[in-house]
Design an enzyme around this catalytic site. Structure first.
Site, PDB file in Angstrom:
ATOM      1  N   CYS A  36       8.318  -9.787 -12.607  1.00 19.42           N
ATOM      2  CA  CYS A  36       7.518 -10.996 -12.863  1.00 19.42           C
ATOM      3  C   CYS A  36       7.922 -12.171 -11.970  1.00 19.42           C
ATOM      4  O   CYS A  36       7.104 -13.033 -11.671  1.00 19.42           O
ATOM      5  CB  CYS A  36       7.633 -11.415 -14.324  1.00 19.42           C
ATOM      6  SG  CYS A  36       7.113 -10.116 -15.427  1.00 19.42           S
ATOM      7  N   HIS A  74       4.263 -18.293 -14.662  1.00 18.97           N
ATOM      8  CA  HIS A  74       3.918 -16.867 -14.659  1.00 18.97           C
ATOM      9  C   HIS A  74       3.173 -16.571 -15.953  1.00 18.97           C
ATOM     10  O   HIS A  74       3.601 -16.990 -17.035  1.00 18.97           O
ATOM     11  CB  HIS A  74       5.199 -16.026 -14.560  1.00 18.97           C
ATOM     12  CG  HIS A  74       5.010 -14.619 -15.004  1.00 18.97           C
ATOM     13  ND1 HIS A  74       4.026 -13.813 -14.469  1.00 18.97           N
ATOM     14  CD2 HIS A  74       5.636 -13.865 -15.952  1.00 18.97           C
ATOM     15  CE1 HIS A  74       4.074 -12.630 -15.071  1.00 18.97           C
ATOM     16  NE2 HIS A  74       5.038 -12.639 -15.976  1.00 18.97           N
ATOM     17  N   ASN A  97      -1.432 -10.076 -17.967  1.00 17.53           N
ATOM     18  CA  ASN A  97      -0.209 -10.338 -17.203  1.00 17.53           C
ATOM     19  C   ASN A  97      -0.226  -9.439 -15.971  1.00 17.53           C
ATOM     20  O   ASN A  97      -0.172  -8.214 -16.090  1.00 17.53           O
ATOM     21  CB  ASN A  97       0.993 -10.017 -18.104  1.00 17.53           C
ATOM     22  CG  ASN A  97       2.333 -10.199 -17.425  1.00 17.53           C
ATOM     23  OD1 ASN A  97       2.418 -10.300 -16.196  1.00 17.53           O
ATOM     24  ND2 ASN A  97       3.394 -10.236 -18.200  1.00 17.53           N
TER      25      ASN A  97
HETATM   26  O1  UT7 Z   1       5.971 -10.718 -18.051  1.00 17.60           O
HETATM   27  C1  UT7 Z   1       7.175 -10.056 -18.309  1.00 17.60           C
HETATM   28  C2  UT7 Z   1       7.926 -10.710 -19.388  1.00 17.60           C
HETATM   29  N1  UT7 Z   1       7.389 -10.289 -20.654  1.00 17.60           N
HETATM   30  C3  UT7 Z   1       7.293 -11.177 -21.612  1.00 17.60           C
HETATM   31  O2  UT7 Z   1       7.573 -12.327 -21.427  1.00 17.60           O
HETATM   32  C4  UT7 Z   1       6.837 -10.657 -22.966  1.00 17.60           C
HETATM   33  C5  UT7 Z   1       7.430 -11.469 -24.072  1.00 17.60           C
HETATM   34  N2  UT7 Z   1       7.067 -10.968 -25.369  1.00 17.60           N
HETATM   35  C6  UT7 Z   1       5.810 -11.044 -25.868  1.00 17.60           C
HETATM   36  O3  UT7 Z   1       4.911 -11.502 -25.201  1.00 17.60           O
HETATM   37  C7  UT7 Z   1       5.582 -10.586 -27.303  1.00 17.60           C
HETATM   38  O4  UT7 Z   1       6.816 -10.218 -27.869  1.00 17.60           O
HETATM   39  C8  UT7 Z   1       4.588  -9.389 -27.429  1.00 17.60           C
HETATM   40  C9  UT7 Z   1       3.182  -9.849 -27.104  1.00 17.60           C
HETATM   41  C10 UT7 Z   1       4.979  -8.259 -26.486  1.00 17.60           C
HETATM   42  C11 UT7 Z   1       4.590  -8.824 -28.836  1.00 17.60           C
HETATM   43  O5  UT7 Z   1       4.260  -9.837 -29.757  1.00 17.60           O
HETATM   44  P1  UT7 Z   1       5.200 -10.129 -31.031  1.00 17.60           P
HETATM   45  O6  UT7 Z   1       4.527 -11.197 -31.782  1.00 17.60           O
HETATM   46  O7  UT7 Z   1       6.580 -10.374 -30.534  1.00 17.60           O
HETATM   47  O8  UT7 Z   1       5.079  -8.774 -31.829  1.00 17.60           O
HETATM   48  P2  UT7 Z   1       6.217  -7.713 -32.221  1.00 17.60           P
HETATM   49  O9  UT7 Z   1       6.604  -6.919 -31.016  1.00 17.60           O
HETATM   50  O10 UT7 Z   1       7.278  -8.401 -33.012  1.00 17.60           O
HETATM   51  O11 UT7 Z   1       5.401  -6.754 -33.179  1.00 17.60           O
HETATM   52  C12 UT7 Z   1       4.876  -7.215 -34.428  1.00 17.60           C
HETATM   53  C13 UT7 Z   1       4.035  -6.106 -35.035  1.00 17.60           C
HETATM   54  C14 UT7 Z   1       4.762  -4.770 -35.119  1.00 17.60           C
HETATM   55  O12 UT7 Z   1       4.379  -4.148 -36.318  1.00 17.60           O
HETATM   56  P3  UT7 Z   1       5.290  -4.193 -37.625  1.00 17.60           P
HETATM   57  O13 UT7 Z   1       6.587  -3.550 -37.216  1.00 17.60           O
HETATM   58  O14 UT7 Z   1       5.440  -5.660 -37.952  1.00 17.60           O
HETATM   59  O15 UT7 Z   1       4.512  -3.429 -38.630  1.00 17.60           O
HETATM   60  C15 UT7 Z   1       4.215  -3.996 -33.963  1.00 17.60           C
HETATM   61  O16 UT7 Z   1       4.241  -2.590 -34.157  1.00 17.60           O
HETATM   62  O17 UT7 Z   1       2.873  -5.862 -34.232  1.00 17.60           O
HETATM   63  C16 UT7 Z   1       2.794  -4.470 -33.916  1.00 17.60           C
HETATM   64  N3  UT7 Z   1       2.162  -4.341 -32.598  1.00 17.60           N
HETATM   65  C17 UT7 Z   1       0.828  -4.271 -32.437  1.00 17.60           C
HETATM   66  N4  UT7 Z   1      -0.184  -4.266 -33.321  1.00 17.60           N
HETATM   67  C18 UT7 Z   1      -1.428  -4.186 -32.820  1.00 17.60           C
HETATM   68  C19 UT7 Z   1       2.755  -4.308 -31.367  1.00 17.60           C
HETATM   69  N5  UT7 Z   1       1.834  -4.217 -30.418  1.00 17.60           N
HETATM   70  C20 UT7 Z   1       0.626  -4.182 -31.053  1.00 17.60           C
HETATM   71  C21 UT7 Z   1      -0.690  -4.093 -30.587  1.00 17.60           C
HETATM   72  N6  UT7 Z   1      -1.691  -4.104 -31.513  1.00 17.60           N
HETATM   73  N7  UT7 Z   1      -1.008  -4.017 -29.278  1.00 17.60           N
END
Ligand code: UT7
Length: 349
Positions: A114, A276, A306
């Site tokens: 990134c 970014h 992204n």
């Molecule tokens: O560019 C490179 C650098 N990358 C970043 O900066 C990414 C930084 N992180 C993020 O942007 C966020 O952490 C994400 C967008 C990747 C994820 O969002 P979050 O709010 O942190 O969600 P989470 O990973 O804590 O997941 C919450 C829930 C989980 O379910 P449970 O365990 O609460 O039942 C996941 O399984 O959301 C679920 N989940 C989804 N549900 C529907 C994860 N991905 C998805 C999805 N659709 N695509």
């Protein structure tokens, strides 16, 4: 000593628009979840056979070179940032050099994910400042759609990424209110594995000690790939999203402030911040922390997702095309990602 100015900028987005609802065909997700957590409404995917990371880079480069008033033959150095190269090796830089019929100039690939474009700009800036090169092509391009896990297992990663390319031509300038003021680069490898694609690689983590010991020299080639690696989905990017998020919202503001302080400027002086495009929530957090107005921050993740190394030049190009960047404006580019690596570029347009 010269400063480096962006003499021309271009972008290329593939025509194929993929909405959040389109992804429902492959995985359990929802438009609501993706928009709420990331801000993304749609992204672009490259044509499966006709478009590669290099061909998209070439299209962006053509525009940047023309806008700089130069030709491919005037380019004296190429820096290509990507994490999704056409080949494991050689890099995209030489493929672009060949495709654009450039001279036998140097071509450098940067694998900083990134922050790749910000790192590339910093390297280019050093070559321009010393007078070594006069027309450097800096490209950020990605074809993520070819390397993602589109099953529910990979949904936390696959819904985020999109394809595209951006490019700039850097040239020397002696004008007072123009050019790059400073660049700031950082890394912390302690969390390298929490946002990573492990394979193919030479780490051999996917083999047990016992299995490794059983290989004779002739079988050692198997260490690079295995059927189990593919079956287990270990060939896809892996991310602990919340852990990355936590560090990103700390490092982004810090590296922006570092750039401002190095040049005796304040956040009020920023005409446009191009963060970014990792997640709209990260950009909004950074904006709030730095107390920036809406018109001081440019986001387009809603439309393109992204695009990793391509996100900063695509956003900068779009902002410029929309008249949001004018001569003399103070523009800050900032990125954070896998590694972790992060950085900023402060410039007068
Ligand atoms: O560019 C490179 C650098 N990358 C970043 O900066 C990414 C930084 N992180 C993020 O942007 C966020 O952490 C994400 C967008 C990747 C994820 O969002 P979050 O709010 O942190 O969600 P989470 O990973 O804590 O997941 C919450 C829930 C989980 O379910 P449970 O365990 O609460 O039942 C996941 O399984 O959301 C679920 N989940 C989804 N549900 C529907 C994860 N991905 C998805 C999805 N659709 N695509």
């Amino acid at each position: 000593m010269f400063k480096s100015k962006i003499a021309g900028i271009g972008k290329y987005l593939p025509a194929n628009v993929v909405t959040n609802n389109d992804l429902l065909k492959y995985m359990e997700t929802s438009d609501e979840w993706i928009q709420e957590r990331t801000g993304i409404q749609e992204r672009r995917y490259a044509h499966r056979t006709n478009e590669t990371t290099t061909t998209m880079g070439v299209e962006a480069a053509k525009v940047a070179i023309e806008r700089a008033g130069t030709t491919p033959q005037d380019i004296d150095f190429i820096i290509f940032a990507t994490l999704s190269p056409d080949y494991y090796f050689p890099g995209c830089g030489v493929l672009l050099q060949r495709a654009m019929k450039m001279k036998e100039i140097g071509a450098l690939d940067i694998r900083n994910q990134c922050s790749g474009f910000v790192y590339a700009m910093s390297v280019a800036d050093q070559f321009i400042k010393t007078g070594m090169y006069k027309n450097i092509l800096v490209v950020g391009a990605e074809k993520h759609s070819f390397g993602l896990d589109f099953s529910t297992r990979g949904r936390n990663v696959s819904v985020i990424f999109g394809d595209g390319a951006g490019a700039v031509v850097l040239q020397p300038t002696e004008k007072e209110n123009q050019g790059i003021l400073s660049t700031h680069l950082h890394s912390d490898g302690n969390s390298a594995e929490i946002l990573a694609m492990y394979n193919p690689g030479t780490h051999a983590n996917h083999w047990s000690e016992q299995k490794l010991a059983s290989f004779d020299e002739a079988e050692i080639g198997q260490m690079f790939f295995s059927h189990a690696m593919i079956d287990d989905g270990q060939v896809f990017p892996n991310m602990d999203g919340p852990a990355v998020f936590k560090v990103a919202v700390e490092k982004f503001p810090a590296v922006i402030k570092e750039a401002l302080e190095a040049n005796q400027r304040t956040t009020a002086d920023i005409n446009l911040l191009i963060p970014h495009q990792a997640n709209l929530r990260i950009s909004q957090f950074v904006q709030k922390k730095l107390q920036l107005r809406d018109d001081q921050v440019y986001n387009n993740i809603m439309r393109y997702g992204n695009t990793t190394a391509a996100s900063v030049p695509i956003a900068l190009c779009e902002a410029w095309e929309n008249g949001k960047v004018k001569d003399g404006d103070l523009v800050c580019l900032a990125a954070f990602g896998s590694g972790f690596t992060w950085g900023s570029v402060l410039l007068n347009w």
